[in-house]
Design a protein around this motif. Structure first.
Motif, mmCIF file in Angstrom:
data_model
loop_
_atom_site.group_PDB
_atom_site.id
_atom_site.type_symbol
_atom_site.label_atom_id
_atom_site.label_comp_id
_atom_site.label_asym_id
_atom_site.label_seq_id
_atom_site.Cartn_x
_atom_site.Cartn_y
_atom_site.Cartn_z
ATOM 1 N N UNK A 1 39.143 51.379 38.298
ATOM 2 C CA UNK A 1 38.555 49.891 38.253
ATOM 3 C C UNK A 1 37.222 49.579 37.859
ATOM 4 N N UNK A 2 37.203 48.832 36.678
ATOM 5 C CA UNK A 2 35.554 48.235 35.734
ATOM 6 C C UNK A 2 36.042 46.899 35.332
ATOM 7 N N UNK B 1 32.078 47.220 39.118
ATOM 8 C CA UNK B 1 30.916 47.224 38.827
ATOM 9 C C UNK B 1 29.920 47.022 40.345
ATOM 10 N N UNK B 2 29.141 46.404 40.208
ATOM 11 C CA UNK B 2 27.800 45.813 40.336
ATOM 12 C C UNK B 2 28.654 44.778 41.192
ATOM 13 N N UNK B 3 28.736 44.960 42.855
ATOM 14 C CA UNK B 3 28.821 43.701 44.126
ATOM 15 C C UNK B 3 27.954 43.541 44.661
ATOM 16 N N UNK B 4 27.857 42.473 45.093
ATOM 17 C CA UNK B 4 26.543 41.914 46.357
ATOM 18 C C UNK B 4 26.532 42.971 47.405
ATOM 19 N N UNK B 5 25.534 42.433 47.791
ATOM 20 C CA UNK B 5 24.942 43.511 49.444
ATOM 21 C C UNK B 5 26.351 43.072 50.367
ATOM 22 N N UNK C 1 62.113 43.446 47.390
ATOM 23 C CA UNK C 1 61.779 43.073 46.102
ATOM 24 C C UNK C 1 59.984 43.297 45.440
ATOM 25 N N UNK C 2 59.402 43.504 46.071
ATOM 26 C CA UNK C 2 58.703 43.696 45.271
ATOM 27 C C UNK C 2 58.210 43.702 44.081
ATOM 28 N N UNK C 3 57.834 44.236 42.746
ATOM 29 C CA UNK C 3 58.083 44.156 41.834
ATOM 30 C C UNK C 3 57.225 45.544 41.042
ATOM 31 N N UNK C 4 55.775 45.673 41.918
ATOM 32 C CA UNK C 4 54.965 46.875 41.393
ATOM 33 C C UNK C 4 54.779 48.072 42.227
ATOM 34 N N UNK C 5 54.341 48.596 42.563
ATOM 35 C CA UNK C 5 53.864 50.326 43.001
ATOM 36 C C UNK C 5 52.789 49.920 43.874
ATOM 37 N N UNK C 6 51.631 49.282 43.747
ATOM 38 C CA UNK C 6 50.622 49.475 44.209
ATOM 39 C C UNK C 6 50.487 47.499 44.437
ATOM 40 N N UNK C 7 49.702 47.092 45.559
ATOM 41 C CA UNK C 7 48.944 45.956 46.253
ATOM 42 C C UNK C 7 47.666 45.844 46.156
ATOM 43 N N UNK C 8 47.834 45.007 44.579
ATOM 44 C CA UNK C 8 46.029 44.767 44.307
ATOM 45 C C UNK C 8 45.304 43.354 44.538
ATOM 46 N N UNK C 9 44.831 43.552 45.238
ATOM 47 C CA UNK C 9 44.241 42.423 46.146
ATOM 48 C C UNK C 9 43.011 41.895 45.603
ATOM 49 N N UNK C 10 42.405 40.806 45.371
ATOM 50 C CA UNK C 10 41.342 40.610 45.172
ATOM 51 C C UNK C 10 40.020 39.422 45.321
ATOM 52 N N UNK C 11 39.638 39.654 45.845
ATOM 53 C CA UNK C 11 38.657 38.496 46.237
ATOM 54 C C UNK C 11 39.262 38.455 47.577
ATOM 55 N N UNK C 12 39.464 36.973 47.941
ATOM 56 C CA UNK C 12 39.755 36.192 49.291
ATOM 57 C C UNK C 12 41.294 36.872 48.830
ATOM 58 N N UNK D 1 36.232 41.464 37.472
ATOM 59 C CA UNK D 1 34.720 40.550 36.677
ATOM 60 C C UNK D 1 33.814 41.507 37.497
ATOM 61 N N UNK D 2 32.686 41.973 37.168
ATOM 62 C CA UNK D 2 32.162 42.155 37.703
ATOM 63 C C UNK D 2 31.260 41.271 39.397
ATOM 64 N N UNK D 3 31.500 42.421 39.835
ATOM 65 C CA UNK D 3 31.216 41.442 41.326
ATOM 66 C C UNK D 3 32.270 41.748 42.589
#
Ligand code: MG
Length: 258
Positions: free
Chosen positions: A32-33, A114-118, A63-74, A87-89
């Motif tokens: 992941x980058x 990358x660099x996530x917030x505290x 019917x899920x179309x992928x091997x993996x679930x990828x869930x970002x932020x919210x 994106x970074x963070x």
């Protein structure tokens, strides 16, 4: 149907499935980058699965179309990998299940891009610890509600909410077996301490707390898969497949994170 107790032999196969889940998820999470499309993570997962003679539990499931679930932020769970560029963070949850010789393994990990917030790093660490606290409570003789309470207490004491409408689950030949494993104790979603089935050796369970920085309410995106926080707050998700033993449970997907 009820809860299916597995033999030593069946657990040995689930140990193999769990090992594949852990190896692949570890490889994917380390890739992941910033600048990467979420689809690229799915491609890595597919390649690594093939190398190990296993297949995805998720691809084609309702019917899920992928091997993996990828869930970002919210996004909480069930995100579909695609053209979204990380994106970074960002905070990325990766949920992954495999089928190997007829048995399933299921695990999830959340990593910073990358660099996530505290704030993000604290949410991620607390979610992992809430899972570990649920695992520690999952001893033979305990009630399932003791596991739910351990997870919720850990999360709420640190200022986070636990998602109600999505739960852990029994696992074996099927990805979702009985029982449902809530991450909270309040009705109608939860199980109070001391309530629910008593844990016995040979039960195989997937525990999966989802923690939010805001409140626990969710919504489903127009793709009809991706589950998001209703208030737009950040969310993290960790999961392990475990086998109840005489004393402490065995984590069948151990090794996803260091
Ligand atoms: Mg699961």
């Amino acid at each position: 149907m009820g809860i299916i107790i597995k033999s030593e032999k069946e657990i040995a196969v689930m140990r193999q499935a769990g090992k594949i889940v852990a190896e692949v998820l570890r490889i994917v999470s380390r890739q992941v980058k910033p600048g990467m499309k979420t689809r690229e993570l799915d491609i890595i997962a597919e390649r690594e699965l093939k190398n190990r003679g296993a297949r995805s539990s998720f691809k084609g499931y309702r019917g899920f179309p992928a091997n993996l679930c990828v869930s970002v932020n919210d996004e909480i769970v069930h995100g579909i990998p695609g053209d979204r560029v990380l994106k970074n963070g960002d905070v990325v949850s990766l949920d992954f299940g495999v089928i190997y010789e007829g048995f399933q393994g299921d695990a999830a990990v959340t990593v910073p891009v990358g660099e996530a917030s505290p704030e993000a790093r604290r949410l991620i660490a607390t979610t992992r610890e809430a899972l570990e606290s649920g695992i520690a409570a999952a001893r033979a003789g305990a009630a399932l509600g003791d596991v739910s309470a351990a997870i919720q207490d850990y999360a709420e004491a640190r200022g986070y909410s636990v998602v109600r409408e999505y739960t852990g689950h029994g696992i074996g030949r099927e990805m979702h077996e009985e029982p449902q494993i809530p991450n909270c104790t309040e009705p109608p979603y939860g199980l109070k301490p001391g309530m629910g089935p008593v844990l016995k050796k040979g039960m195989t369970l997937a525990l999966e707390p989802m923690l939010n920085t805001g409140d626990w309410h969710t919504r489903v995106a127009t793709d009809r898969w991706t589950v998001l926080t209703a208030d737009g707050g950040l969310s993290a998700h960790f999961e392990h497949t475990i086998a109840i033993d005489d004393t402490e449970p065995e984590v069948l997907t151990r090794g996803v994170y260091a």
